[in-house]
Design an enzyme around this catalytic site. Structure first.
Site, PDB file in Angstrom:
ATOM      1  N   VAL A  97       0.835  -1.199   0.000  1.00 47.82           N
ATOM      2  CA  VAL A  97       0.000   0.000   0.000  1.00 47.82           C
ATOM      3  C   VAL A  97       0.873   1.254   0.000  1.00 47.82           C
ATOM      4  CG1 VAL A  97      -1.773   1.292   1.247  1.00 47.82           C
ATOM      5  CG2 VAL A  97      -1.887  -1.204   1.160  1.00 47.82           C
ATOM      6  N   CYS A  98       1.919   1.238   0.823  1.00 47.07           N
ATOM      7  CA  CYS A  98       2.825   2.395   0.893  1.00 47.07           C
ATOM      8  C   CYS A  98       3.461   2.686  -0.469  1.00 47.07           C
ATOM      9  CB  CYS A  98       3.929   2.146   1.923  1.00 47.07           C
ATOM     10  SG  CYS A  98       3.340   1.945   3.608  1.00 47.07           S
ATOM     11  N   THR A  99       3.841   1.654  -1.169  1.00 50.65           N
ATOM     12  CA  THR A  99       4.497   1.841  -2.470  1.00 50.65           C
ATOM     13  C   THR A  99       3.553   2.500  -3.462  1.00 50.65           C
ATOM     14  OG1 THR A  99       5.890  -0.094  -2.038  1.00 50.65           O
ATOM     15  CG2 THR A  99       5.731   0.657  -4.323  1.00 50.65           C
TER      16      THR A  99
END
Length: 351
Positions: A145-147
């Site tokens: 998700v962060c990416t």
């Protein structure tokens, strides 16, 4: 009686744990040559005018409370972190320190803290002074998700720049990890841009992001900014949540958003939020209604008298009052005083 004995035993264990934590933290502080400041002034600063904090003894501890603000035992001020972080290159471990502090309130100044990043050492308050700044936190590097979130910020970075906004990421890994991860982020950003028919500006260097990512392996910054998710943990420590903090050029907190680790943020909405904040910051008599977009009508603040509203809004099309069943003239509109919106990548919110 058995319940009372058990409760007493649990309280005694808690006291022992707190005493051990304080002893360990004090030893760390002494070794680092730092100073511990009294806690009372920091707690009292969160009370409303005329509010007096109450004190009572609980199991040998002093408890202070008023409006939900409490200090269960003497704690180290966040300034300890500030002192340590101000020493560039310091490897001081802060996980064992106990940070007890008031909530980060809207309108409060940015703490004068520092951190390493993939763009070097950053004194945060100094870096954001005179600029709008968005700080967005992430639980860990190399997480899916962060990416995707950071890849989206890369694509939107030019739009934030047009609005005079500085961007800062934060993730609970070290600088070397950030530098490696950034290549994955850039690859995802390029792929998404190509799929959307966009042209992405080439990076300064291979894998270089257009904004810094602060390193917070000890989660000291996450503690300081209250960006923790108690529902998600690693090694018995809460993970950093997906928080967004927006500071104005006066270094005061203008907005904050908090998402769980499972849910990605909408950075088009964050861009819209910043635009709305900028409208009200530059025009204190204007608010923005639901779903407001740049170029849409704005709302005149209720505190503004009718004659003053007419004067202030003379250059924005005057005052338009909604005809409501109550007959009250509280819903008043005027045109957006900012420049007309331009066709840019940010307008395509579905990509």
């Amino acid at each position: 009686a058995g319940v009372q004995v058990l409760a007493g035993a649990l309280e005694a264990l808690q006291d022992q744990h707190e005493a051990a934590a304080k002893k360990e933290a004090a030893a760390t502080v002494e070794a680092a040559g730092l100073a511990v400041e009294p806690r009372a002034a920091h707690v009292d600063s969160c009370l409303a005018p005329g509010d007096a904090p109450s004190r009572r003894s609980v199991g040998g501890r002093v408890e202070r409370s008023s409006n939900g603000v409490r200090d269960e035992f003497p704690a180290l001020l966040p300034s300890l972190f500030e002192q340590a972080a101000a020493r560039e290159g310091s490897e001081m471990e802060l996980d064992s320190m106990v940070f007890r502090q008031a909530p980060l309130l809207l309108g409060s100044p940015c703490p004068d803290v520092s951190a390493q990043s993939d763009r070097g050492f950053i004194r945060i308050r100094r870096a954001l002074h005179g600029h709008w700044t968005v700080l967005f936190a992430h639980p860990r590097d190399f997480t899916p998700v962060c990416t995707t979130e950071l890849a989206r910020v890369v694509r939107l970075a030019p739009e934030f720049e047009k609005r005079g906004v500085k961007l800062m990421g934060l993730s609970c890994d070290d600088v070397r990890s950030h530098e490696t991860w950034s290549h994955d982020i850039m690859a995802c950003a390029v792929e998404a841009a190509e799929a959307a028919g966009e042209t992405l500006a080439p990076p300064e260097a291979p894998g270089k992001l257009p904004f810094p990512i602060l390193a917070d392996p000890s989660r000291a910054l996450a503690h300081r900014f209250l960006m923790l998710d108690a529902s998600a943990s690693q090694h018995a420590a809460p993970l950093t949540c997906r928080a967004v903090l927006v500071w104005g050029p006066d270094c005061l907190l203008k907005a904050q958003l908090v998402y769980p680790h499972s849910t990605g943020r909408n950075f088009n909405e964050i861009l819209r939020l910043v635009e709305a904040l900028q409208i009200s910051h530059a025009n204190r008599h204007l608010f923005t209604p639901v779903d407001w977009q740049r170029g849409n009508p704005t709302i005149i603040a209720p505190i503004i008298e009718e004659s003053e509203a007419e004067r202030l809004c003379a250059s924005t099309g005057g005052v338009r009052v909604a005809n409501l069943p109550s007959g009250r003239a509280y819903l008043r509109f005027t045109n957006d005083p900012s420049p007309a919106p331009v066709a840019d990548e940010a307008s395509n919110s579905n990509n």
